[in-house]
Design a protein around this motif. Structure first.
Motif, PDB file in Angstrom:
ATOM      1  N   ARG A   1       2.437   1.683  -3.433  1.00 19.80           N
ATOM      2  CA  ARG A   1       1.475   2.115  -4.450  1.00 19.80           C
ATOM      3  C   ARG A   1       1.051   3.565  -4.225  1.00 19.80           C
ATOM      4  O   ARG A   1       0.740   4.291  -5.187  1.00 19.80           O
ATOM      5  CB  ARG A   1       0.270   1.177  -4.474  1.00 19.80           C
ATOM      6  N   GLU A   2       1.040   4.006  -2.991  1.00 16.35           N
ATOM      7  CA  GLU A   2       0.813   5.436  -2.732  1.00 16.35           C
ATOM      8  C   GLU A   2       1.941   6.263  -3.335  1.00 16.35           C
ATOM      9  O   GLU A   2       1.712   7.362  -3.856  1.00 16.35           O
ATOM     10  CB  GLU A   2       0.708   5.684  -1.225  1.00 16.35           C
TER      11      GLU A   2
ATOM     12  N   ARG B   1       0.832  -1.214   0.000  1.00 14.15           N
ATOM     13  CA  ARG B   1       0.000   0.000   0.000  1.00 14.15           C
ATOM     14  C   ARG B   1       0.862   1.257   0.000  1.00 14.15           C
ATOM     15  O   ARG B   1       0.613   2.199  -0.780  1.00 14.15           O
ATOM     16  CB  ARG B   1      -0.915  -0.007   1.227  1.00 14.15           C
TER      17      ARG B   1
ATOM     18  N   VAL C   1       3.568   5.374  -6.022  1.00 13.22           N
ATOM     19  CA  VAL C   1       3.291   5.386  -7.461  1.00 13.22           C
ATOM     20  C   VAL C   1       2.290   6.491  -7.784  1.00 13.22           C
ATOM     21  O   VAL C   1       2.473   7.268  -8.740  1.00 13.22           O
ATOM     22  CB  VAL C   1       2.755   4.002  -7.922  1.00 13.22           C
ATOM     23  N   ALA C   2       1.233   6.574  -6.988  1.00  9.42           N
ATOM     24  CA  ALA C   2       0.197   7.585  -7.223  1.00  9.42           C
ATOM     25  C   ALA C   2       0.749   9.002  -7.090  1.00  9.42           C
ATOM     26  O   ALA C   2       0.279   9.918  -7.783  1.00  9.42           O
ATOM     27  CB  ALA C   2      -0.957   7.369  -6.243  1.00  9.42           C
ATOM     28  N   ARG C   3       1.758   9.171  -6.250  1.00 12.75           N
ATOM     29  CA  ARG C   3       2.365  10.499  -6.061  1.00 12.75           C
ATOM     30  C   ARG C   3       3.424  10.802  -7.108  1.00 12.75           C
ATOM     31  O   ARG C   3       4.003  11.890  -7.104  1.00 12.75           O
ATOM     32  CB  ARG C   3       2.982  10.587  -4.667  1.00 12.75           C
ATOM     33  N   GLY C   4       3.685   9.868  -7.981  1.00 13.24           N
ATOM     34  CA  GLY C   4       4.700  10.078  -9.008  1.00 13.24           C
ATOM     35  C   GLY C   4       6.115   9.877  -8.517  1.00 13.24           C
ATOM     36  O   GLY C   4       7.077  10.248  -9.207  1.00 13.24           O
TER      37      GLY C   4
END
Length: 551
Positions: free
Chosen positions: A159-160, A156, A162-165
């Motif tokens: 992947r957070e 998790r 990843v979402a933040r770039g």
């Protein structure tokens, strides 16, 4: 030439995920590489029972277990047996890890939503003196959700990122080289493998589809050990354990191949303690395998009688669950690479657990009803499946039939019924009194003094040949490959060291690739529950150190 990221992490197992999560928290940009497809994220930790080593935990205190930092460190030293010049950093890592296990480890995990089964297990009980091998008290804490439950918060967090770039995930990327520019290792090269949709753990294609090159200020190696590469296991097999087994089962998938260790060595990193390894002696063939030679480990209680291939009882204190390496040493001196448990249904129902998340659907699925159902069942469902379908199980109503079944499983009929009956009958006579000279019977009674064992892990003492406790069961046990205890030498900042003792610029290592810290934090033996925790601690350390270095 510009960098593609601040840090490249090689290996998406638990150590790699922990390192990447820490880098994300520090705002660093990361490329996370792994040779396997995305469905295998979490690596070996996903398949684990989720056991963690804590010291003086709330769970221990509720079970009336008196533990302390001093006792845990005494047990670690007695178990590790550090005796080499290259044990300098492993010893320091051991001290740091026990500090962690007695300090913030549980609160850190609890804060991420990880919870624990209330009954603490007692692994590697030793059986020697106070300064020898083994856990003096129960310390094996099962994660609620087993391995997947422990991996989940780190997936998790990544992947957070990843979402933040901040994180780029690059699966099917197999690293073949680490190179330098301007003095530091900052270039990672390798092959892009063909996409694969195989299920987690199954063998994936090694067909090459392309090449890659990435650059970063730092590289963290978290690629695991060698347990899936039997040729490498045999090449590193310690002389003190004699000739390597002719036949072994695999406790890990084939992609746990050790190839990245050689790549890091070629770049200047130092491997130490190659001959220290941790393989189990209670392996059984998986009737429903996922990978080649897939074996499952029995996590036994103390009551099964353990016999060598010829039907001779193993010596004191080599009882089930007491000394894995000592048992392996003894087995390799017998001239055979298999042994036998002999027990009955009353024992298997209470004392057999199977290692692995997939073998414990109640704990993995966080099902309270399922766990209660396991406690009420004569034999838990996964264990019953092995009794019915397992190639290594013999179940019979009488001893004569049991012996015939045992001999039918082996190339030579080595078990003599009369001799085996004498051993079992002699042991059964010792059960009828509260006094005994049989140290295994003493161990059974001692185990039942611990409430957790009495409730769910140790059957009440009884005669094996009592028909009311039957049927009789024999289980053929194989050597099961699992962990590398040696690895890349690292300092307390997880920096990989060179043969000269200097830091290899830009390179860090964590998890099994680093011998779980320092190149061999466990020494010769493990106290159990320390592999997953070692991945977390060393991965966290590497991530934080690399974040500081590239800041």
């Amino acid at each position: 030439m510009a960098y593609d990221a601040d840090v490249i992490v090689i290996g998406a197992g638990l150590a790699g995920l922990a390192a990447t999560a820490e880098l994300v928290d520090a705002g660093r940009k990361v490329i996370l590489l792994d040779q396997e497809p995305e469905q295998s994220v979490g690596g070996q930790a996903h398949w684990s029972f989720g056991g963690l080593f804590f010291v003086d935990s709330p769970e221990q205190r509720r079970m009336r277990i008196k533990d302390s930092h001093e006792l845990a460190l005494q047990d670690w030293y007695g178990t590790a047996g550090f005796d080499r010049a290259e044990d300098h950093w492993p010893r320091k890592w051991a001290e740091a890890y026990v500090d962690f296990a007695a300090g913030e480890k549980r609160a850190w995990l609890h804060g991420q939503g990880v919870r624990f089964f209330p009954v603490v297990g007692w692994a590697e009980r030793g059986g020697y003196d106070a300064t020898g091998h083994g856990n003096s008290v129960p310390r094996f804490h099962i994660t609620w959700g087993t391995g997947p439950g422990l991996v989940a918060p780190f997936v998790r967090r990544v992947r957070e990122g990843v979402a933040r770039g901040l994180v780029q995930l690059r699966f099917r990327h197999r690293v073949t080289g680490l190179d330098r520019s301007a003095g530091s290792v900052d270039t990672v090269t390798g092959e892009i493998l063909q996409p694969s949709a195989v299920e987690r753990g199954a063998a994936s294609s090694r067909e090459v589809a392309g090449a890659f090159e990435y650059r970063a200020q730092a590289v963290i190696v978290t690629s695991g050990g060698i347990g899936g590469n039997h040729a490498l296991v045999r090449a590193n097999w310690p002389e003190r354990l004699g000739t390597p087994p002719a036949s072994m089962l695999s406790g890990v998938p084939a992609h746990v191949d050790g190839l990245m260790l050689g790549v890091t060595e070629a770049a200047g990193g130092r491997m130490i303690n190659r001959d220290r390894m941790w393989h189990y002696t209670e392996g059984i063939q998986n009737w429903n395998p996922i990978w080649a030679k897939h074996g499952i480990r029995i996590l036994p209680g103390p009551s099964s009688l353990w016999f060598d291939a010829r039907g001779k009882r193993l010596p004191v204190p080599l009882f089930p669950g007491f000394d894995t390496l000592g048992t392996l040493d003894h087995i390799m001196r017998t001239g055979y690479d298999y042994t036998w448990f002999v027990l009955d249904q009353r024992i298997i129902g209470k004392e057999f657990a199977l290692s692995g998340s997939e073998q414990n659907p109640d704990l993995t699925g966080k099902s309270v009803r399922g766990v209660l159902g396991r406690a009420r069942a004569d034999v838990p469902g996964p264990v019953r499946a092995f009794m019915d379908k397992g190639a290594d199980f013999v179940v019979e109503k009488d001893l004569a039939s049991l012996v015939r079944g045992m001999n039918a499983l082996t190339e030579e009929p080595l078990i003599d019924e009369a001799a085996l009956r004498r051993e079992i009958t002699a042991r059964d006579r010792e059960i009828t009194n509260t006094f005994t000279k049989d140290l295994q019977v003493m161990a059974i009674r001692g185990a039942r003094n611990y409430l957790g064992d009495k409730l769910i892990r140790t059957a009440a003492p009884h005669r094996l040949l009592d028909p009311q406790a039957g049927p009789l069961i024999a289980v053929r046990l194989h050597i099961l490959t699992r962990k590398s205890l040696g690895g890349l030498e690292t300092d307390l900042s997880s920096r990989v060291l060179t043969e000269g003792g200097d830091a290899l610029p830009g390179v860090y290592a964590a998890g099994e690739a680093a011998g779980f810290g320092g190149g061999g934090v466990h020494g010769y033996r493990s106290l159990e529950g320390t592999f997953l925790g070692g991945c977390l601690f060393s991965g966290r350390t590497a991530g934080r150190a690399a974040a500081r270095a590239v800041g």
